[in-house]
Design an enzyme around this catalytic site. Structure first.
Site, mmCIF file in Angstrom:
data_model
loop_
_atom_site.group_PDB
_atom_site.id
_atom_site.type_symbol
_atom_site.label_atom_id
_atom_site.label_comp_id
_atom_site.label_asym_id
_atom_site.label_seq_id
_atom_site.Cartn_x
_atom_site.Cartn_y
_atom_site.Cartn_z
ATOM 1 N N LYS A 1 7.602 -4.378 2.398
ATOM 2 C CA LYS A 1 7.832 -6.090 2.747
ATOM 3 C C LYS A 1 9.035 -6.217 3.717
ATOM 4 O O LYS A 1 9.059 -7.258 4.366
ATOM 5 C CB LYS A 1 8.269 -6.681 1.296
ATOM 6 C CG LYS A 1 7.344 -6.561 0.375
ATOM 7 C CD LYS A 1 6.255 -7.297 0.204
ATOM 8 C CE LYS A 1 5.514 -7.229 -0.986
ATOM 9 N NZ LYS A 1 4.931 -6.113 -1.554
HETATM 10 C C1 LIG Z 1 3.445 -5.691 -2.087
HETATM 11 C C2 LIG Z 1 3.108 -4.106 -2.212
HETATM 12 C C3 LIG Z 1 1.922 -3.726 -2.068
HETATM 13 C C4 LIG Z 1 0.802 -4.621 -2.099
HETATM 14 O O1 LIG Z 1 0.731 -5.329 -0.730
HETATM 15 P P1 LIG Z 1 -0.079 -6.807 -0.827
HETATM 16 O O2 LIG Z 1 0.145 -7.132 0.600
HETATM 17 O O3 LIG Z 1 0.211 -7.451 -1.617
HETATM 18 O O4 LIG Z 1 -1.740 -6.188 -0.918
HETATM 19 C C5 LIG Z 1 1.765 -2.369 -2.552
HETATM 20 N N1 LIG Z 1 2.645 -1.524 -2.491
HETATM 21 C C6 LIG Z 1 4.170 -2.025 -2.672
HETATM 22 C C7 LIG Z 1 4.920 -1.141 -2.711
HETATM 23 C C8 LIG Z 1 4.208 -3.511 -2.323
HETATM 24 O O5 LIG Z 1 5.490 -3.600 -2.446
#
Ligand SMILES: *Cc1c(COP(=O)(O)O)cnc(C)c1O
Length: 486
Positions: free
Chosen positions: A106
């Site tokens: 993120k």
């Molecule tokens: C948010 C997240 C995901 C999923 O990503 P999306 O964009 O919500 O599909 C997968 N793995 C981790 C570690 C995340 O923080």
């Protein structure tokens, strides 16, 4: 460039306004009326930040000085200037997205979003403060708090499901410093928290809260196009790495496997493909919450099932918001159909897409799922065979990528997206490698480091000593009240 809602083409806004608003007034997600084009070959020759400037600039052309914004967002925040390195494991290529300030993928988007938001705000001459409301399954919350901390003219409030995040994730959030941050646990699961945030948006008039609070609401969830756009860059970066290593020649397709929750990350991959990147199949990996696996295989999206708590909590989601954007694009921009499907999802908890749409999605996506036991076995096996230490989400992706290859025989190069550091989930990762002993999560981090020699990222090693500042827990129907009190 104009953006409008996935549910109606009325009330178009420019790209700066789409970033400011986050969510369209009718509850839909903003989509560009037309996708831009970029010079893919030129882009692939650039360094990561120049790629980001080109790609984000193409999608958000109304935001000025993109190059300066990108450099301010990323310089010095990641472990290296390439931001998202790829690792050749001898089997799949791993795209490491977790080398940023909070050790989660993120960060790639949430370092950038504050720059985009404040630039858009200044350009529009907006003098009210912005209040960012975010529901998190664990990683978005911390990355958003870190990104928006002490940003002038912005406040941020994060809700996380009580007991629904790892101890390390919780510690990351509740110790957050900064004069403009609030964090609160909600009794319920991620979907409850996300629904609560959507309800607050619905209760707000013209983006303003009821009562005297003069903040404008926005969001840091991947429903904001300003968060999605930066995620496209690393698909290009990965492809450029494979070109450099001679694993592909220009134009040859590469498959990507994406551990998926809210469908933002994988949708960014699909957008990369639409912008011209040679992408083959996008493999959508889920954990035991396999609503997307069923959907991509059958065309029926059915959220009427229990939400399982798993060792990959950032994917414990039953309503994947960004799927709405895919439905829009793949139906040829049929806003009426999307609006209708979303009503069905809200009222009945289930919808089925027309056969044609199902087939269109199936031509570009493949889906699979892997439960906790499978993820643990994968962590152990990949460590033993490839010397690579995966977190639980990445292991889910790896396992599904293997299923994909076994079931389809497609031997194109496969890039597995690695979305978190193994040290965000030390209990589960350690349990995959040895018989668990009684000790707290921070001791497990150290034990894991001693055992594997893989270093603990700096932002996680100091966490235990930090003071807890945000310890509130509320019922889900008290979220609006909480926000109005900020
Ligand atoms: C948010 C997240 C995901 C999923 O990503 P999306 O964009 O919500 O599909 C997968 N793995 C981790 C570690 C995340 O923080």
């Amino acid at each position: 460039m104009f953006y409008h809602s996935t549910r109606s083409k009325e009330h178009p806004v420019d790209s700066a306004q789409a970033v400011l608003s986050g969510l369209a007034a009718d509850g839909g997600l903003y989509v560009p009326a037309q996708l831009p084009t970029i010079d893919v070959e030129a882009c692939l020759k650039e360094d990561t930040m120049s790629m980001a400037t080109r790609i984000i600039g193409a999608l958000l052309p109304d935001i000025e000085n993109m190059d300066a914004l990108v450099r301010r967002a990323y310089t010095g925040k990641f472990q290296s200037e390439e931001l998202t390195p790829t690792v050749d494991t001898g089997h799949f290529t791993v795209l490491e997205l977790f080398r940023g300030p909070t050790s989660a993928f993120k960060d790639v988007a949430l370092c950038m979003l504050p720059q985009l938001l404040t630039a858009a705000k200044n350009q529009k001459g907006m003098d009210e403060d912005i209040l960012i409301l975010t529901a998190t399954s664990g990683d978005t919350g911390k990355a958003a708090l870190a990104g928006f901390r002490d940003v002038e003219g912005v406040k941020i409030c994060v809700f996380y499901p009580e007991g629904g995040v790892s101890k390390v994730q919780r510690a990351q959030m509740v110790t957050q410093e900064g004069h403009n941050v609030a964090v609160c646990a909600v009794v319920g699961n991620f979907d409850d928290a996300q629904t609560g945030v959507k309800n607050i948006f619905a209760a707000a008039q013209n983006g303003r809260l009821p009562g005297g609070n003069r903040c404008r609401l926005s969001t840091a969830n991947s429903i904001n196009i300003g968060r999605l756009a930066p995620q496209i860059t690393y698909y290009f970066k990965a492809y450029a790495d494979l070109l450099k290593r001679g694993i592909v020649k220009m134009g040859e397709k590469v498959n990507f496997c994406v551990p998926t929750g809210n469908f933002g990350d994988i949708l960014a991959g699909w957008l990369a493909k639409r912008l011209g990147l040679p992408v083959g199949t996008l493999v959508c990996a889920s954990n035991a919450n396999n609503v997307l696996t069923d959907f991509i295989r059958t065309g029926t999206y059915d959220r009427r099932r229990p939400l399982h708590k798993t060792i990959s909590p950032s994917m414990d989601i039953l309503v994947s918001s960004n799927l709405e954007r895919l439905l829009y694009f793949m139906s040829g921009g049929d806003t009426e159909l999307v609006a209708e499907l979303m009503v069905q999802l809200n009222t009945e908890g289930v919808y089925t897409v027309p056969e044609e749409l199902k087939n269109a999605i199936g031509a570009e996506f493949w889906a699979g799922c892997c439960d906790d036991a499978g993820a643990e076995q994968t962590i152990a096996r990949v460590w033993a065979q490839n010397g690579y230490l995966c977190d639980t989400h990445t292991a889910t992706g790896w396992a599904v990528a293997e299923d994909y290859v076994a079931q389809t025989g497609d031997n194109r190069p496969m890039v597995v997206l690695s979305t978190a550091s193994p040290y965000k989930f030390p209990a589960a990762v350690l349990a995959a490698l040895e018989k668990p002993e009684q000790m707290d999560e921070f001791s497990k981090m150290e034990r894991l480091q001693n055992k594997t020699g893989v270093p603990i990222p700096g932002n996680l090693s100091g966490l235990q000593e930090k003071q807890e500042r945000h310890t509130g827990v509320i019922e889900k129907d008290k979220m609006l009240e909480f926000v109005m009190g900020l």
